[in-house]
Structure formats: C-alpha cells, structure tokens
Scaffold this active site. Sequence first.
Site, PDB file in Angstrom:
ATOM      1  N   HIS A 104       0.381  -1.055   0.413  1.00 16.52           N
ATOM      2  CA  HIS A 104       0.217   0.232   0.298  1.00 16.52           C
ATOM      3  C   HIS A 104       1.381   1.447  -0.171  1.00 16.52           C
ATOM      4  O   HIS A 104       1.730   0.659   0.794  1.00 16.52           O
ATOM      5  CB  HIS A 104      -0.829  -0.167   1.297  1.00 16.52           C
ATOM      6  N   GLY A 137     -10.993  -5.111   6.711  1.00 16.98           N
ATOM      7  CA  GLY A 137     -10.683  -3.975   6.360  1.00 16.98           C
ATOM      8  C   GLY A 137     -10.037  -4.132   5.629  1.00 16.98           C
ATOM      9  O   GLY A 137      -9.655  -4.280   4.633  1.00 16.98           O
TER      10      GLY A 137
END
Length: 237
Positions: free
Chosen positions: A111, A145
């Site tokens: 990420h 999540g």
Amino acid sequence: MPPLDLGVLISGRGSNLQAILDAIAAGRLDARVRLVLSNRADVEGLARAERAGVPTRVIAHRDFTDRDSFDAAVVAALREAGATWVVLAGFMRLLTTTFLDAFPHRVVNIHPSLLPSFPGVDAQQQALDHGVRVTGCTVHLVDAGTDTGPILAQAAVPVLDGDDRDALAARILVQEHGLLIRALSWIAEGRLQIAPPDVPGGRARATLAGVETALGLAQSGPARGDVGGVGEVGEGA
Ligand code: GRF
C-alpha cells in the site's frame, strides 16, 4: 524452506508484479509465481506475466452477483494453480472472509502510504491533501478491513516542495518495489511470526524476526536538513 508458491492478484499496470518476476529471475527471491490473476482483462500486468511465461487468468468481478462468489472463484483458481501465498499487487477489490479463511495469514498487500495513515484509494493524493512531510509505503498482511491488517514492513518517503500526485507516487513506487521484495524474501526465509491479539477481538501482530523492517527516509535530497540550509532559513526570518 521450499520456495514460496505465489498467486499474484492484479487489476492494472503490474509494476509490483514485475518487481516480483525480476527478483525471482535474478535469484533474489526464492519463489515461484504459480498464477497471475486479474479482475480486468487487457491490463498491462497480464502482458508482463505472459512475457515471463507465467500462467494467467482473468476472473471479472462483474460476472458475479456478490463478493463471496467472486472470491470463491478466485480461491478455486489459486488452489488449482498450486498457490499457497497470495500477493495483492494493485488489486482493487476488498476480500471477504471466504477468501481470507482460505489463506489464513498468507495474503500480503503493498500500500502506498505509511499505514494506518491514508488507507483506501489514492493514498498519495490523500497525503498531499493532508500536507504531511513524510509518507511512504507499507507491506502488510490482509484482514477483512481496508488496509488494516498486521504491518510487516514500512519505508518512509519525503514529500518534496512542488510534488504533485504523480511525482510523489513515482517516488513511492520505487520504494514499494524494494520493500515488497524484501518482505517476501523474509517470509520465504521463514521469518514471519504471528502473535494472536492481546485481547479478544483485538489486533494480531506480525513480526519478521531478525531483520530491519523500518526503512528510513529515501531520497530526502542533499539540501534538506543540512547545516547550511537551516542557517539560510534562520537568516531570512
Ligand atoms: C501501487 O501503488 C500499490 O501500492 C497500490 O496500487 C499500485 C499498483 O501499482 N496498491 P502496480 O500495478 O503494481 O504498478
């Protein structure tokens, strides 16, 4: 340790996939890419896989009525190909527990921010909008999540004066490629340890034993923070 049997999930450009393919070819990563799977046809990442002689599949999420059935199809394809670890390399779909339960603590994501700051889409623009001076990238295990799973390694990247989204993203991307390969190599060396949450419903922790998983500010530039630069600012104020 046997090599990691990787399934790499992509949605587009595939430069992180390319970093994996290059590292394997150069003997820097003890792994085999068993399958490159994209939820979009005709993306650059699929061409990269084909050039490397790696099997590819396209499973379009639009062909499924719900996320669980899409995930079940992806899991089946990965298993059929012999993948036992999964890398999300620019894969733009959230995973359900159907997927995560099939590869427990074995799904790795890259990420482009220092999580938990700036999860979700366009983390680089989020960093610019917020005015942070330091951002970077994170390799983490995936949970249900959005970019919330246990962190494995991070690299810091400065935000420079005049950066726009593309300039910052390009500088972070260089670090992504290095960090992802390091993290995967450390996993291949058997260094990954998972500690259960301290409290029920809490957060699991992931450790890569015996290695430095925090990479310092990359490309901070010679003029920043040196004695001369600081003096000049002081004189002008
Ligand atoms: C990267 O910035 C990655 O961190 C994010 O999506 C982008 C994918 O780039 N998850 P690429 O497809 O690997 O070139």
